[in-house]
Design a protein around this motif. Structure first.
Motif, PDB file in Angstrom:
ATOM      1  N   VAL A   1      52.007  35.122  21.657  1.00 51.78           N
ATOM      2  CA  VAL A   1      51.123  36.569  21.631  1.00 51.78           C
ATOM      3  C   VAL A   1      51.804  37.246  20.481  1.00 51.78           C
ATOM      4  CG1 VAL A   1      50.692  36.737  24.224  1.00 51.78           C
ATOM      5  CG2 VAL A   1      52.955  37.212  23.148  1.00 51.78           C
ATOM      6  N   HIS A   2      50.793  38.212  19.984  1.00 52.56           N
ATOM      7  CA  HIS A   2      51.074  39.059  18.826  1.00 52.56           C
ATOM      8  C   HIS A   2      51.689  40.258  19.495  1.00 52.56           C
ATOM      9  CE1 HIS A   2      50.819  40.938  15.246  1.00 52.56           C
ATOM     10  NE2 HIS A   2      50.073  42.057  15.690  1.00 52.56           N
TER      11      HIS A   2
ATOM     12  N   PHE B   1      48.521  41.804  28.579  1.00 52.22           N
ATOM     13  CA  PHE B   1      47.064  41.832  28.805  1.00 52.22           C
ATOM     14  C   PHE B   1      46.541  41.119  27.535  1.00 52.22           C
ATOM     15  CE2 PHE B   1      42.687  43.462  28.030  1.00 52.22           C
ATOM     16  CZ  PHE B   1      42.208  43.843  29.373  1.00 52.22           C
ATOM     17  N   ASP B   2      46.695  39.676  27.682  1.00 48.35           N
ATOM     18  CA  ASP B   2      46.562  38.511  26.775  1.00 48.35           C
ATOM     19  C   ASP B   2      44.979  38.561  26.098  1.00 48.35           C
ATOM     20  OD1 ASP B   2      45.159  36.205  28.028  1.00 48.35           O
ATOM     21  OD2 ASP B   2      46.957  36.307  29.271  1.00 48.35           O
ATOM     22  N   GLN B   3      44.951  37.623  25.057  1.00 49.10           N
ATOM     23  CA  GLN B   3      43.696  37.576  24.295  1.00 49.10           C
ATOM     24  C   GLN B   3      42.647  36.778  25.158  1.00 49.10           C
ATOM     25  OE1 GLN B   3      46.642  36.276  23.629  1.00 49.10           O
ATOM     26  NE2 GLN B   3      46.659  34.420  22.617  1.00 49.10           N
TER      27      GLN B   3
ATOM     28  N   PRO C   1      47.610  42.142  33.621  1.00 47.80           N
ATOM     29  CA  PRO C   1      47.311  40.439  33.604  1.00 47.80           C
ATOM     30  C   PRO C   1      47.911  39.822  32.597  1.00 47.80           C
ATOM     31  CG  PRO C   1      45.428  41.968  33.273  1.00 47.80           C
ATOM     32  CD  PRO C   1      46.599  42.795  33.625  1.00 47.80           C
ATOM     33  N   ASN C   2      48.473  38.786  32.598  1.00 43.41           N
ATOM     34  CA  ASN C   2      48.965  37.800  31.674  1.00 43.41           C
ATOM     35  C   ASN C   2      48.853  36.489  32.147  1.00 43.41           C
ATOM     36  OD1 ASN C   2      51.392  36.391  30.063  1.00 43.41           O
ATOM     37  ND2 ASN C   2      50.168  37.570  28.652  1.00 43.41           N
ATOM     38  N   PHE C   3      48.057  35.525  31.572  1.00 41.81           N
ATOM     39  CA  PHE C   3      47.581  34.415  32.363  1.00 41.81           C
ATOM     40  C   PHE C   3      47.934  32.984  31.329  1.00 41.81           C
ATOM     41  CE2 PHE C   3      45.820  37.025  35.227  1.00 41.81           C
ATOM     42  CZ  PHE C   3      46.197  36.543  36.527  1.00 41.81           C
TER      43      PHE C   3
ATOM     44  N   SER D   1      37.951  37.525  28.928  1.00 42.59           N
ATOM     45  CA  SER D   1      37.329  37.058  30.073  1.00 42.59           C
ATOM     46  C   SER D   1      37.001  37.781  31.035  1.00 42.59           C
ATOM     47  CB  SER D   1      38.307  35.889  30.627  1.00 42.59           C
ATOM     48  OG  SER D   1      38.544  34.890  29.392  1.00 42.59           O
ATOM     49  N   LEU D   2      37.711  39.026  31.217  1.00 43.62           N
ATOM     50  CA  LEU D   2      37.532  39.881  32.287  1.00 43.62           C
ATOM     51  C   LEU D   2      36.160  40.394  32.349  1.00 43.62           C
ATOM     52  CD1 LEU D   2      40.902  42.043  32.765  1.00 43.62           C
ATOM     53  CD2 LEU D   2      39.942  40.080  34.363  1.00 43.62           C
ATOM     54  N   ARG D   3      35.739  40.719  33.600  1.00 50.09           N
ATOM     55  CA  ARG D   3      34.201  41.359  33.582  1.00 50.09           C
ATOM     56  C   ARG D   3      34.259  42.762  33.260  1.00 50.09           C
ATOM     57  NH1 ARG D   3      35.065  42.288  39.366  1.00 50.09           N
ATOM     58  NH2 ARG D   3      34.467  44.422  39.670  1.00 50.09           N
ATOM     59  N   ARG D   4      33.415  43.265  32.562  1.00 53.74           N
ATOM     60  CA  ARG D   4      33.496  44.388  31.494  1.00 53.74           C
ATOM     61  C   ARG D   4      33.528  45.634  32.462  1.00 53.74           C
ATOM     62  NH1 ARG D   4      36.045  41.345  28.614  1.00 53.74           N
ATOM     63  NH2 ARG D   4      35.875  41.764  26.209  1.00 53.74           N
ATOM     64  N   ASP D   5      33.040  45.519  33.750  1.00 52.25           N
ATOM     65  CA  ASP D   5      32.868  46.542  34.569  1.00 52.25           C
ATOM     66  C   ASP D   5      34.219  46.734  35.780  1.00 52.25           C
ATOM     67  OD1 ASP D   5      32.184  44.184  36.095  1.00 52.25           O
ATOM     68  OD2 ASP D   5      30.244  45.407  37.175  1.00 52.25           O
ATOM     69  N   LEU D   6      35.118  45.703  35.461  1.00 50.01           N
ATOM     70  CA  LEU D   6      36.153  45.871  36.390  1.00 50.01           C
ATOM     71  C   LEU D   6      37.082  47.163  36.046  1.00 50.01           C
ATOM     72  CD1 LEU D   6      37.895  44.294  38.518  1.00 50.01           C
ATOM     73  CD2 LEU D   6      39.161  43.403  36.386  1.00 50.01           C
ATOM     74  N   PRO D   7      37.279  47.936  37.166  1.00 52.65           N
ATOM     75  CA  PRO D   7      37.991  49.038  36.950  1.00 52.65           C
ATOM     76  C   PRO D   7      39.522  48.930  36.302  1.00 52.65           C
ATOM     77  CG  PRO D   7      36.933  49.098  38.982  1.00 52.65           C
ATOM     78  CD  PRO D   7      36.745  47.882  38.384  1.00 52.65           C
ATOM     79  N   ILE D   8      39.957  49.435  35.367  1.00 59.12           N
ATOM     80  CA  ILE D   8      41.064  49.403  34.649  1.00 59.12           C
ATOM     81  C   ILE D   8      41.730  50.792  34.612  1.00 59.12           C
ATOM     82  CG2 ILE D   8      42.344  48.707  32.641  1.00 59.12           C
ATOM     83  CD1 ILE D   8      40.179  46.874  31.941  1.00 59.12           C
TER      84      ILE D   8
END
Length: 343
Positions: A83-84, A120-122, A74-76, A127-134
């Motif tokens: 980006v660094h 996977f930008d800043q 995800p890069n939006f 912003s992503l919810r913390r329980d989203l499976p990655i």
């Protein structure tokens, strides 16, 4: 490692649970926006397409099948954002994504090739919810869990090369076959072999990266065996390295239906000082097509940042020279590719 080294993780995706991908927008969009253009295989269609890939930009796509959606890399960020990418290395985005982060529909899991800001930008990380499976690399899990403290992601799965895990899909009713997705880590290297690779291992300037083999298929109820109905190889941000030659050996006799190939010829430390190429250019991309021999190839990650010095037009010319125009589908941002998963 064996060709089928499963690891301990177990993940069940339930498309009936409508959760936003982000923390600040509790109501996700009902669906993806209508595609600007819908593509199918150049070799023709039987009209039985039941799955799709929607191209957002860079290496960001949404895979949709059996009611579930998997978001890749995800890069939006938008044109002009930075980006660094490592010590003293930055890149500027040249394009806008097809949709904004808050416009995402329900996302069931994220497939992250590596922990790099152009994947996977800043804003995504915040912003992503913390329980989203990655699902990602061991290095990414360390960054997203171990180093995040109280703000850590809570459902991160790390897969190394040729390890795999199953994603079961919860569906109403039941039957002899249940849909499932098998995800296997594939080799990848951002830095070529030699002294630079040894130095990078010591200082950790460029993160380790995975490719993926994503198999859409079904588990048979009587013995829980998995039958693959469609294989997607995602190269990840890799150069053409010797380790990739293990892939066709391990999948000998097994068709690879689709390849999403990361191109661009990304160079560091800057476009004005291109000392090191860390993703494939057109020449290496053609070499990988020859090695993997997929039915269809879709190039992604080719023009979104100013660090990309191998334009898509170079790859198109190389494809035509090889006589492979009927094996490649080109997607612009907001385009979709539809395909059929066999039962």
């Amino acid at each position: 490692m064996s060709n089928d080294q499963a690891i301990k993780y177990s993940l069940t995706l339930d498309p009936s649970i409508s959760k936003s991908a982000t923390r600040d927008h509790p109501q996700p969009a009902a669906s993806l926006p209508e595609a600007k253009k819908t593509n199918i295989t150049p070799r023709g269609s039987n009209g039985d397409e039941n799955a799709s890939i929607y191209f957002i930009g860079t290496a960001t796509t949404i895979l949709e099948w059996e009611g579930i959606r998997i978001l890749t890399d995800p890069n939006f960020l938008h044109a002009g954002d930075h980006v660094h990418l490592g010590p003293g290395v930055t890149a500027t985005r040249q394009t806008n994504p097809a949709i904004d982060l808050h416009e995402l529909p329900r996302i069931d899991a994220v497939l992250l090739s590596h922990y790099h800001a152009d994947h996977f930008d800043q804003e995504v990380e915040a912003s992503l919810r913390r329980d989203l499976p990655i699902i990602s690399t061991p290095h990414a899990k360390e960054c997203l869990v171990d180093k995040k403290g109280d703000d850590k992601f809570t459902d991160v799965y790390d897969i190394d090369f040729f390890q795999n895990m199953m994603l079961d899909i919860k569906t109403p009713g039941g039957g002899e076959k249940a849909p499932a997705i098998k995800v296997t880590g594939m080799p990848g290297k951002h830095v070529p072999d030699g002294p630079l690779s040894v130095a990078n291992d010591l200082v950790g300037a460029v993160p380790p990266t995975n490719g993926w083999m994503v198999e859409l298929g079904y588990k048979v109820s009587d013995d829980s065996s998995f039958q693959s109905g469609y294989r997607i190889y995602i190269s990840g941000d890799t150069l053409y390295v010797n380790e990739l030659e293990e892939i066709p050996k391990r999948y000998a006799g097994k068709n690879i239906d689709l390849m999403l190939i990361h191109l661009g010829g990304t160079t560091i430390p800057s476009p004005k000082m291109p000392l090191l190429m860390v993703t494939m250019d057109a020449e290496q991309g053609i070499k990988l097509m020859q090695l993997i021999n997929p039915d269809v190839t879709i190039p992604i990650h080719y023009d979104d940042y100013d660090a990309f010095l191998s334009p898509l037009e170079d790859f198109k010319k190389a494809v035509s020279s090889a006589g492979w125009d009927d094996k490649v589908v080109y997607l612009d941002r907001a385009d979709m590719y539809k395909f059929a998963v066999k039962q």
